[in-house]
Design a protein around this motif. Structure first.
Motif, PDB file in Angstrom:
ATOM      1  N   PRO A   4       2.894  -9.041   0.688  1.00 38.18           N
ATOM      2  CA  PRO A   4       1.861  -8.202   1.318  1.00 38.18           C
ATOM      3  C   PRO A   4       0.515  -8.912   1.235  1.00 38.18           C
ATOM      4  N   ASP A   5      -0.423  -8.466   2.034  1.00 38.63           N
ATOM      5  CA  ASP A   5      -1.778  -9.028   1.981  1.00 38.63           C
ATOM      6  C   ASP A   5      -2.511  -8.582   0.720  1.00 38.63           C
ATOM      7  N   TYR A   6      -2.219  -7.351   0.274  1.00 36.24           N
ATOM      8  CA  TYR A   6      -2.918  -6.778  -0.873  1.00 36.24           C
ATOM      9  C   TYR A   6      -1.955  -5.981  -1.749  1.00 36.24           C
ATOM     10  N   TYR A   7      -2.240  -5.990  -3.065  1.00 38.08           N
ATOM     11  CA  TYR A   7      -1.595  -5.085  -3.999  1.00 38.08           C
ATOM     12  C   TYR A   7      -2.599  -3.988  -4.342  1.00 38.08           C
ATOM     13  N   VAL A   8      -2.112  -2.759  -4.549  1.00 36.55           N
ATOM     14  CA  VAL A   8      -2.947  -1.626  -4.957  1.00 36.55           C
ATOM     15  C   VAL A   8      -2.556  -1.271  -6.382  1.00 36.55           C
ATOM     16  N   SER A   9      -3.525  -1.375  -7.310  1.00 36.19           N
ATOM     17  CA  SER A   9      -3.211  -1.161  -8.722  1.00 36.19           C
ATOM     18  C   SER A   9      -3.741   0.155  -9.279  1.00 36.19           C
ATOM     19  N   ALA A  10      -4.685   0.801  -8.568  1.00 37.68           N
ATOM     20  CA  ALA A  10      -5.257   2.059  -9.066  1.00 37.68           C
ATOM     21  C   ALA A  10      -5.886   2.811  -7.910  1.00 37.68           C
ATOM     22  N   VAL A  11      -6.097   4.093  -8.126  1.00 39.54           N
ATOM     23  CA  VAL A  11      -6.704   4.938  -7.098  1.00 39.54           C
ATOM     24  C   VAL A  11      -7.734   5.872  -7.727  1.00 39.54           C
ATOM     25  N   ILE A  49      -7.094   2.289   5.697  1.00 39.85           N
ATOM     26  CA  ILE A  49      -6.433   2.711   6.934  1.00 39.85           C
ATOM     27  C   ILE A  49      -6.789   1.766   8.074  1.00 39.85           C
ATOM     28  N   GLU A  50      -8.058   1.399   8.176  1.00 39.15           N
ATOM     29  CA  GLU A  50      -8.480   0.470   9.228  1.00 39.15           C
ATOM     30  C   GLU A  50      -7.782  -0.883   9.081  1.00 39.15           C
ATOM     31  N   LEU A  51      -7.684  -1.384   7.856  1.00 40.67           N
ATOM     32  CA  LEU A  51      -7.014  -2.668   7.632  1.00 40.67           C
ATOM     33  C   LEU A  51      -5.528  -2.592   7.981  1.00 40.67           C
ATOM     34  N   ILE A  52      -4.872  -1.493   7.626  1.00 40.22           N
ATOM     35  CA  ILE A  52      -3.456  -1.336   7.993  1.00 40.22           C
ATOM     36  C   ILE A  52      -3.306  -1.313   9.504  1.00 40.22           C
ATOM     37  N   ARG A  53      -4.202  -0.646  10.188  1.00 36.78           N
ATOM     38  CA  ARG A  53      -4.154  -0.625  11.657  1.00 36.78           C
ATOM     39  C   ARG A  53      -4.378  -2.017  12.250  1.00 36.78           C
ATOM     40  N   LYS A  54      -5.051  -2.878  11.494  1.00 37.44           N
ATOM     41  CA  LYS A  54      -5.267  -4.270  11.916  1.00 37.44           C
ATOM     42  C   LYS A  54      -4.142  -5.181  11.424  1.00 37.44           C
ATOM     43  N   LYS A  55      -3.017  -4.562  11.014  1.00 33.22           N
ATOM     44  CA  LYS A  55      -1.792  -5.262  10.617  1.00 33.22           C
ATOM     45  C   LYS A  55      -1.832  -5.888   9.227  1.00 33.22           C
ATOM     46  N   LYS A  56      -2.778  -5.483   8.365  1.00 26.65           N
ATOM     47  CA  LYS A  56      -2.758  -5.923   6.976  1.00 26.65           C
ATOM     48  C   LYS A  56      -1.768  -5.043   6.221  1.00 26.65           C
ATOM     49  N   THR A  57      -1.120  -5.604   5.204  1.00 21.78           N
ATOM     50  CA  THR A  57      -0.109  -4.855   4.462  1.00 21.78           C
ATOM     51  C   THR A  57      -0.535  -4.662   3.016  1.00 21.78           C
ATOM     52  N   PHE A  58      -0.144  -3.515   2.456  1.00 13.83           N
ATOM     53  CA  PHE A  58      -0.492  -3.127   1.097  1.00 13.83           C
ATOM     54  C   PHE A  58       0.770  -2.639   0.391  1.00 13.83           C
ATOM     55  N   THR A  59       0.931  -3.054  -0.858  1.00 18.62           N
ATOM     56  CA  THR A  59       2.035  -2.590  -1.691  1.00 18.62           C
ATOM     57  C   THR A  59       1.472  -2.193  -3.045  1.00 18.62           C
ATOM     58  N   THR A  60       1.960  -1.092  -3.600  1.00 16.87           N
ATOM     59  CA  THR A  60       1.495  -0.676  -4.912  1.00 16.87           C
ATOM     60  C   THR A  60       2.106  -1.579  -5.980  1.00 16.87           C
ATOM     61  N   ILE A  61       1.379  -1.699  -7.101  1.00 19.73           N
ATOM     62  CA  ILE A  61       1.894  -2.399  -8.274  1.00 19.73           C
ATOM     63  C   ILE A  61       1.618  -1.511  -9.483  1.00 19.73           C
TER      64      ILE A  61
END
Length: 102
Positions: A4-11, A49-61
């Motif tokens: 993925p382009d980015y990992y998400v580690s916290a919210v 959301i905007e980045l995902i719409r621009k085809k960037k991918t995110f996965t949680t870690i």
């Protein structure tokens, strides 16, 4: 293997604790899938959301026993508004609750 382009580690949730307001994201090295845990950006939900719409991918870690494990891919799900979810269902709750808060 595609990373993925980015990992998400916290919210971070809004004041009512009902919706994600920010996500802690780490850029992913596309050659090996590694990331720098100390280098991150806190992005707003609309920014992600905007980045995902621009085809960037995110996965949680998730960190367990001092080791990072991959979670699920983030998707945009439209119910009454756009939500960030890892499970495609009709719930109006963001379901990244297994991540620690910022």
């Amino acid at each position: 293997m595609a990373y993925p382009d980015y990992y998400v580690s916290a919210v971070n949730y809004n004041s009512d604790n009902t919706h994600i307001s920010k996500l802690r994201v780490h850029a992913v090295n596309q050659e090996n899938g590694n990331f720098n845990v100390g280098k991150f950006e806190d992005l707003t939900r609309p920014q992600v959301i905007e980045l995902i719409r621009k085809k960037k991918t995110f996965t949680t870690i998730v960190k367990k026993d001092n080791k990072w494990s991959l979670g699920a891919k983030l998707e945009i799900i439209s119910v009454t508004t756009d939500y960030l979810k890892t499970k495609n269902d009709s719930s109006t709750k963001d379901n990244l609750e297994n991540l620690p808060t910022i």
